[in-house]
Design a protein around this motif. Sequence first.
Motif, PDB file in Angstrom:
ATOM      1  N   ILE A  34       0.845  -1.205   0.000  1.00 33.37           N
ATOM      2  CA  ILE A  34       0.000   0.000   0.000  1.00 33.37           C
ATOM      3  C   ILE A  34       0.872   1.244   0.000  1.00 33.37           C
ATOM      4  O   ILE A  34       0.595   2.211  -0.716  1.00 33.37           O
ATOM      5  N   TYR A  38       0.188   3.569  -3.042  1.00 34.79           N
ATOM      6  CA  TYR A  38      -0.621   4.751  -2.748  1.00 34.79           C
ATOM      7  C   TYR A  38       0.136   5.890  -2.072  1.00 34.79           C
ATOM      8  O   TYR A  38      -0.418   6.975  -1.914  1.00 34.79           O
ATOM      9  N   GLU A  79      -5.341  -2.437   6.942  1.00 33.90           N
ATOM     10  CA  GLU A  79      -3.945  -2.268   6.526  1.00 33.90           C
ATOM     11  C   GLU A  79      -3.735  -0.908   5.860  1.00 33.90           C
ATOM     12  O   GLU A  79      -2.679  -0.291   6.015  1.00 33.90           O
ATOM     13  N   TYR A  80      -4.740  -0.425   5.142  1.00 34.21           N
ATOM     14  CA  TYR A  80      -4.619   0.887   4.484  1.00 34.21           C
ATOM     15  C   TYR A  80      -4.358   1.979   5.533  1.00 34.21           C
ATOM     16  O   TYR A  80      -3.501   2.842   5.344  1.00 34.21           O
ATOM     17  N   HIS A  81      -5.104   1.933   6.634  1.00 31.64           N
ATOM     18  CA  HIS A  81      -4.912   2.924   7.697  1.00 31.64           C
ATOM     19  C   HIS A  81      -3.491   2.850   8.255  1.00 31.64           C
ATOM     20  O   HIS A  81      -2.828   3.882   8.413  1.00 31.64           O
ATOM     21  N   MET A  84      -0.979   4.402   5.829  1.00 23.82           N
ATOM     22  CA  MET A  84      -1.028   5.865   5.791  1.00 23.82           C
ATOM     23  C   MET A  84      -0.489   6.463   7.090  1.00 23.82           C
ATOM     24  O   MET A  84       0.233   7.463   7.071  1.00 23.82           O
ATOM     25  N   GLU A 101     -10.124   4.192   1.780  1.00 19.01           N
ATOM     26  CA  GLU A 101      -9.411   3.493   0.707  1.00 19.01           C
ATOM     27  C   GLU A 101      -9.837   4.068  -0.643  1.00 19.01           C
ATOM     28  O   GLU A 101     -11.028   4.288  -0.884  1.00 19.01           O
ATOM     29  N   PHE A 105      -9.321   0.206  -4.858  1.00 17.38           N
ATOM     30  CA  PHE A 105      -8.435  -0.419  -3.873  1.00 17.38           C
ATOM     31  C   PHE A 105      -8.699  -1.917  -3.747  1.00 17.38           C
ATOM     32  O   PHE A 105      -7.760  -2.714  -3.712  1.00 17.38           O
ATOM     33  N   GLU A 109      -5.971  -4.756  -4.191  1.00 13.25           N
ATOM     34  CA  GLU A 109      -5.632  -5.632  -3.084  1.00 13.25           C
ATOM     35  C   GLU A 109      -5.790  -7.102  -3.473  1.00 13.25           C
ATOM     36  O   GLU A 109      -4.922  -7.927  -3.171  1.00 13.25           O
TER      37      GLU A 109
END
Length: 129
Positions: A34, A38, A79-81, A84, A101, A105, A109
């Motif tokens: 990620i 991102y 996991e995105y949180h 970031m 997300e 996404f 993923e």
Amino acid sequence: MMQRIDSILFINPENPKEQAIFNFRTWCMLIEGIMVKYANKAPEEASKILENSNLYKCLLEDIRNKDYEGLFFYQHELEYHWAMLLTYGELYWHKGISSIEPEGFDNWESRYIKEHNLAALSFINLELE
């Protein structure tokens, strides 16, 4: 450094029928992926960011201690949180970075999981009968 493996079993010492499987390798690789996709980090940089973080160091300690309760701290966010947060810091959403997300996404993923032979989920909660 602890080897990144999947299928680490955690058992609630107060109720052994409550168990969880933590796919550590999957969790780490998703967070790094990620950050690369991102947050435009190089793969090596993403790995260093994760491994140098207090989040990772505390997680390693929880794994070593088989801390069933501690595991839920990591599970309560996507996991995105975590990616970031590690990349942009606390309250990253106040810095113009979305906590949601991005569009597409889920497709990214799914492909990433398949391409890297990862587990479908980072955390699996079991309730044995």
